[in-house]
Design a protein around this motif. Structure first.
Motif, PDB file in Angstrom:
ATOM      1  N   GLU A 176       7.531   1.787  -7.605  1.00 23.29           N
ATOM      2  CA  GLU A 176       7.225   0.535  -8.275  1.00 23.29           C
ATOM      3  C   GLU A 176       7.776  -0.614  -7.445  1.00 23.29           C
ATOM      4  O   GLU A 176       8.990  -0.773  -7.332  1.00 23.29           O
TER       5      GLU A 176
ATOM      6  N   LYS B 288       2.385   1.947  -3.305  1.00 26.25           N
ATOM      7  CA  LYS B 288       1.386   2.491  -4.235  1.00 26.25           C
ATOM      8  C   LYS B 288       1.197   3.980  -3.996  1.00 26.25           C
ATOM      9  O   LYS B 288       1.220   4.789  -4.915  1.00 26.25           O
ATOM     10  N   LYS B 289       1.016   4.319  -2.721  1.00 29.20           N
ATOM     11  CA  LYS B 289       0.765   5.726  -2.360  1.00 29.20           C
ATOM     12  C   LYS B 289       1.928   6.619  -2.714  1.00 29.20           C
ATOM     13  O   LYS B 289       1.741   7.752  -3.137  1.00 29.20           O
TER      14      LYS B 289
ATOM     15  N   GLU C  66       0.830  -1.215   0.000  1.00 26.93           N
ATOM     16  CA  GLU C  66       0.000   0.000   0.000  1.00 26.93           C
ATOM     17  C   GLU C  66       0.852   1.248   0.000  1.00 26.93           C
ATOM     18  O   GLU C  66       0.629   2.191  -0.763  1.00 26.93           O
TER      19      GLU C  66
END
Ligand code: ADP
Ligand code: MG
Length: 401
Positions: free
Chosen positions: A263, A258-259, A255
């Motif tokens: 990558e 992603k935030k 998570e």
């Protein structure tokens, strides 16, 4: 922590200089089996000798737990150092490390001469950072130099305690180099900055992953830790090593990546076996691992995928082998990453004891930009921690004012 004085910033001629080295080399029946650490300390020692300093070296070796252990004497190191320097290294094997005889030897030292103290951990006060022993060490010299990056994460008498009684305290070339490469790579990397993380356990590297996620552009995961990440995403991992209590953490990191637009790549195929043995590898078809098999290395597709991800990187930091590189059938991932980094024009930095051993063993050591000499210390550095042995040294500005 980066702006520290080095031996170059001070006058050392005719001065007695206490140098904390990392001579914690592997021994087998009294013989040194790997002298990398001794060789690593040479530039600082030779510089001090050339400048006409009176050089007093000290180091720990192994874990004698505060008492004299003949097998952990630094005598073999004194011998080997003498050969390398082409000059005898004075050495008294004293259980007290510092005693009257050692003191008189230090006082009688001529400019350009070198002596070595006995294993600092023969004294229980060493690891307790005891004041008495710190003062005894300080009493031998007029200047302190720390060049033991491998123990910089420990606040011991010979790394931190001594600096309270012996100033100036400056760094040697080895610590300077570690700060320049590890420090610069992490704090002001040329981008894209890609980290390759592997090794045995997520739990060993939790803080490293967390710290690096806020700094890198890409994170490639291999080694046994990959299976915890894969399982956290519902992918079958067979009987691979998984840390069940770290599944939530793995999800959290996915998570976080992603935030922050990082990558985060996981293996897309594997080399597996039915047991933890050096048997011919079975290649999986995809990211999932069949029942009764354990992942021991990354697969061919993953190698290609990771090589592509490393293609444009300007800085690469690698910690942790991609598989059980100790087994010839499962060293392919580690070998391929080492080869890729060796060919790359990026700044390539290796941290971690086993990773350093792997690239050296595979023959790529001299094609990489920097291989950190500190196993635990480089990990703590990558976790973003302040290393007490470095923190204790004089700041450049402070002195010049
Ligand atoms: P470093 O010392 O470089 O930080 P680690 O100590 O974290 O590295 O990890 C090194 C160990 O991880 C090696 O002994 C290697 O065999 C092991 N390892 C790597 N991949 C696997 C795997 N898939 N399964 C079990 N052990 C692995
Ligand atoms: Mg290790």
């Amino acid at each position: 922590m980066f702006n520290k004085m080095t031996v170059r910033d001070i006058e050392v001629k005719d001065k007695r200089v206490l140098v904390r080295c990392d001579f914690n080399v592997p021994l087998k029946e009294g013989r040194i089996t790997d002298e990398t650490r001794i060789v690593g300390a040479m530039p600082t020692i030779e510089y001090l000798m050339d400048q006409g300093a009176r050089v007093i070296l000290c180091s720990h070796m192994g874990k004698p737990k505060g008492e004299f252990v003949a097998a952990l004497s630094l005598a073999p190191v004194a011998g080997r150092l003498g050969d390398l320097l082409g000059k005898p290294v004075h050495f008294i094997s004293s259980a007290a490390v510092v005693d009257e005889e050692v003191k008189s030897q230090a006082m009688a030292l001529e400019s350009g001469e070198v002596m070595l103290l006995e294993n600092t951990r023969f004294r229980p006060e060493e690891t307790q950072n005891g004041e008495g022993f710190s003062k005894e060490l300080a009493s031998l010299a007029e200047i302190f130099v720390n060049d033991a990056f491998g123990t910089a994460h420990r606040a011991h008498a010979s790394t931190v305690g001594v600096t309270a009684f012996l100033k100036p305290a400056v760094s040697g070339f080895l610590i300077e180099k570690e700060l320049a490469f590890l420090g610069k790579a992490v704090e002001e990397p040329q981008r894209p900055f890609v980290a390759v993380l592997g090794g045995a356990k997520v739990s060993d590297k939790i803080k490293v992953i967390d710290n690096l996620l806020s700094k890198v552009d890409g994170l490639l995961i291999g080694g046994a830790m990959a299976y915890t990440f894969l399982k956290a995403q519902g992918i079958a991992v067979g009987s691979s090593m998984v840390e069940e209590d770290k599944l939530d953490y793995a999800r959290e990191m996915i998570e976080k990546a992603k935030k922050s637009g990082v990558e985060l790549l996981l293996p897309i195929d594997h080399r597996v076996a039915r047991s933890f043995e050096d048997v011919p590898a079975i290649l999986t078809q995809d990211a999932s691992i069949p029942e009764g098999h354990m992942g021991l290395d990354i697969g061919e597709m993953t190698i290609g995928f990771y090589q592509e991800a490393l293609l444009n990187a300007r800085t690469v930091l690698w910690n942790g082998p991609m598989g059980v590189f100790e087994f010839e059938n499962f060293n392919k991932g580690t070998l391929a990453i080492a080869e890729t980094l060796a060919m790359s024009s990026a700044t390539t930095i290796i941290g971690g004891g086993d990773s350093a051993a792997a690239v050296t063993q595979l023959g790529f050591a001299d094609q990489l930009t920097h291989i950190s000499t500190g196993g635990g210390a480089s990990l703590e550095f990558l976790e973003g921690k302040v290393l007490p042995g470095i923190e204790a040294l004089n700041d450049l500005k402070e002195e010049k004012q």
